[in-house]
Design an enzyme around this catalytic site. Structure first.
Site, short mmCIF file in Angstrom:
data_model
loop_
_atom_site.label_atom_id
_atom_site.label_comp_id
_atom_site.label_asym_id
_atom_site.label_seq_id
_atom_site.Cartn_x
_atom_site.Cartn_y
_atom_site.Cartn_z
CG ASP A 160 -0.44 -0.37 2.56
OD1 ASP A 160 0.69 -0.90 2.52
OD2 ASP A 160 -0.83 -0.10 3.43
CG ASP A 203 -1.79 -7.94 -12.74
OD1 ASP A 203 -1.18 -7.02 -13.44
OD2 ASP A 203 -2.88 -8.23 -12.44
CG ASP A 228 -0.81 -3.16 -15.18
OD1 ASP A 228 0.04 -3.36 -15.91
OD2 ASP A 228 -1.86 -3.97 -15.25
MG LIG Z 1 -2.08 -6.33 -15.34
MG LIG Z 2 -2.70 1.15 4.15
#
Ligand SMILES: [Mg+2]
Ligand SMILES: [Mg+2]
Lengths: 352, 352
Positions: free
Chosen positions: A218, A242, A246
């Site tokens: 995060d 992923d 991206d």
């Molecule tokens: Mg992707």
């Molecule tokens: Mg967080």
């Protein structure tokens, strides 16, 4: 060097952009006295049309008997609601060829700095290489749905071995770059992340010159926007990779420019990260740069660094001169996909 | 209205910023003839120091007998390698109070547009409300490690019921906003995501005025940077919500300004998203805006919309006048945490 290259051009703009990559490779072969031979096989929608399977056995066999695979793009809206869809070939291909590491560069080209959604001072000189584990984790774990359909689960699994093989690639890459690896995980909550952290920390001792840093996923999603220059090599598991790769792909200003490599113990595949963009099919407006840079990654994979560098340099030149497809919005005469490929091939033969 | 508010100020700057939120609430009570009473309990490091438990029973009991909880921040470096850490109280608290929905606004204040890492035209007028499921998914699923420590797994689980309760909150919010919900999932790969998609699609029929859109999480991570204005209400599962809401938190230019609400069937908690920032402890430099805006979310939760609006307006005024703590870098005389709180309370009493 002699290389047998399997070309899986796929759907939509896949064949057009692959053709330009092949032009560049042929120019390199001529200049450096290499022998590259190209053999074609179908994949995705093209393969479904041909035999009902998005990744047919004969395509798999060609891949297995080649030194490297040049992949275009797959997907076509006509399969949107079909039972068998082109994308189903992708996971199968990665698994069957054992392509456990996905590698993506994130770079800001000087001539495109104003295209970035981020402010210029944040993005200038960014140079990241993302190593994503590609055949493990929650995308491949056991999936369950209850009989009444009111409950579902996905299992995220990792073994030490799966982590080590991609981690070694990342540390080797960092050694030849700016000597830093950032491991992205969620070790404050997830058991698999704690396994990643233990395994990578242990393995990092074999690379004393490389600095290892840790970042929760995060926080990484924030840092990629706040200060992307802090990153050199990023190492992470499949799903985090992923999402983060991206996210990172848009900060450079155009995803039409980003190549990738998917590497295993035996096989290696190179492809643009963009899709098949069927709306552009046959119009000559598809940007071939990502496919051409994928060819450069292929050359690097075989240690042909000078050759790769010339391609990279030719690409920068084309951007600087505005010899680019209309998607980049650089004002100039209309330049087609094929014309960009010609310019790059010519430049390789006559770099000036 | 009479409200019993539990104050869990926590560690570091938690108490300082909570004090300013209480100032604002007291000013509101006076102006609008409400009766707010505040009762204090320990949480995090402060609670460990007190009784060895980061979320003690007596704190839980105060929460359960209050109408709402005002939370500060927790965490202190002195516990970094300790067995019992302040953060362990968080998951326990969410679960025990059944706080299944986390709500976060993402807004760009006009006076802070130049602070954003994103270009101004992308961020101006952004107004998003993110609804994240908070007590399910992979963070709470079964965790396993093999005996030899070479294998680990985390289970991501969801039931229809868990999805429905947070989805209803998101659709109700969208109804009162710009009538759009974007569901973020990875339904092309994950079974739990497909359950989310089925459940939310079905439930959306009860809200015919609300438009439902779907976005894969990797694409969402891109879209949040490329075009955040496209979003109204975002609805997503726990881990995707963690990543996407943290990513979104930086586009407004300062995470020191973002409040949040965590809502359950019985209880509701309001807190700034920033941490305990122990380095700033006691220096009077902590930005109290996120805590004050959390108090505004508390008022909204009880339907006190006019009251909430005055707080929001007072905050905008303070930013416009540069009556802010030094973290925002607005050139002005030095303004302390407490002075910002005083200004906002005064403005509530005398809005001019
Ligand atoms: Mg992707
Ligand atoms: Mg967080």
């Amino acid at each position: 060097m002699k290389l047998n290259i399997a070309v899986l051009a796929g759907d939509g703009i896949g064949p057009e952009v692959s053709d330009q990559a092949i032009k560049a490779l042929n120019a390199i072969a001529l200049e450096f006295d290499h022998k590259f031979s190209f053999n074609y096989a179908k994949v995705g929608g093209a393969a479904i049309d041909d035999c009902g399977d998005p990744f047919p056995q004969k395509t798999l066999e060609l891949c297995k008997t080649s030194d490297a695979i040049l992949f275009g793009a797959i997907g076509d809206p006509k399969y949107d609601n079909a039972e068998i869809r082109p994308e189903q070939g992708l996971l199968k291909m990665r698994k069957e060829l054992g392509l456990f590491a996905n590698i993506r560069p994130v770079k800001a080209f000087d001539s495109l700095l104003d295209k970035s959604p981020l402010k210029t001072h944040l993005i200038k000189d960014v140079d990241i290489s993302i190593y994503r584990e590609l055949t493990g984790g929650i995308y491949f774990g056991k999936k369950e749905v209850s009989q009444d359909g009111n409950y579902a689960s996905d299992l995220c699994e990792y073994s030490k071995k799966e982590i080590e093989r991609v981690a070694h690639l990342a540390f080797k890459a960092a050694k030849a770059r700016r000597q830093k690896v950032t491991l992205i995980d969620k070790a404050n909550v997830l058991e698999t992340s704690r396994l990643w952290r233990r395994t990578v920390t242990e393995l990092s001792k074999a690379y004393p010159e490389v600095k290892l840093e840790y970042l929760y996923v995060d926080n990484a999603a924030m840092q990629m926007i706040l200060n992307p220059k802090q990153f050199d090599v990023i190492l992470t598991e499949n799903m985090f990779g992923d999402i983060i790769s991206d996210e990172a792909s848009v900060i450079g200003g155009s995803i039409g420019l980003i190549p990738s490599a998917s590497i295993g113990d035996k096989y290696a595949l190179f492809e643009p990260i963009h899709g098949s963009y069927p709306e552009a099919n046959g119009k000559g407006i598809a940007n071939p740069i990502a496919a051409i840079l994928s060819a450069a990654m292929l050359l690097e994979h075989f240690g042909l660094f000078d050759e790769a560098e010339i391609i990279n340099y030719a690409v920068e030149k084309s951007l600087k001169l505005g010899i680019t497809t209309p998607d980049l919005g650089i004002k100039h005469e209309e330049i087609s996909t094929s014309k960009v490929g010609d310019f790059i091939a010519d430049f390789i033969s006559n770099p000036t």
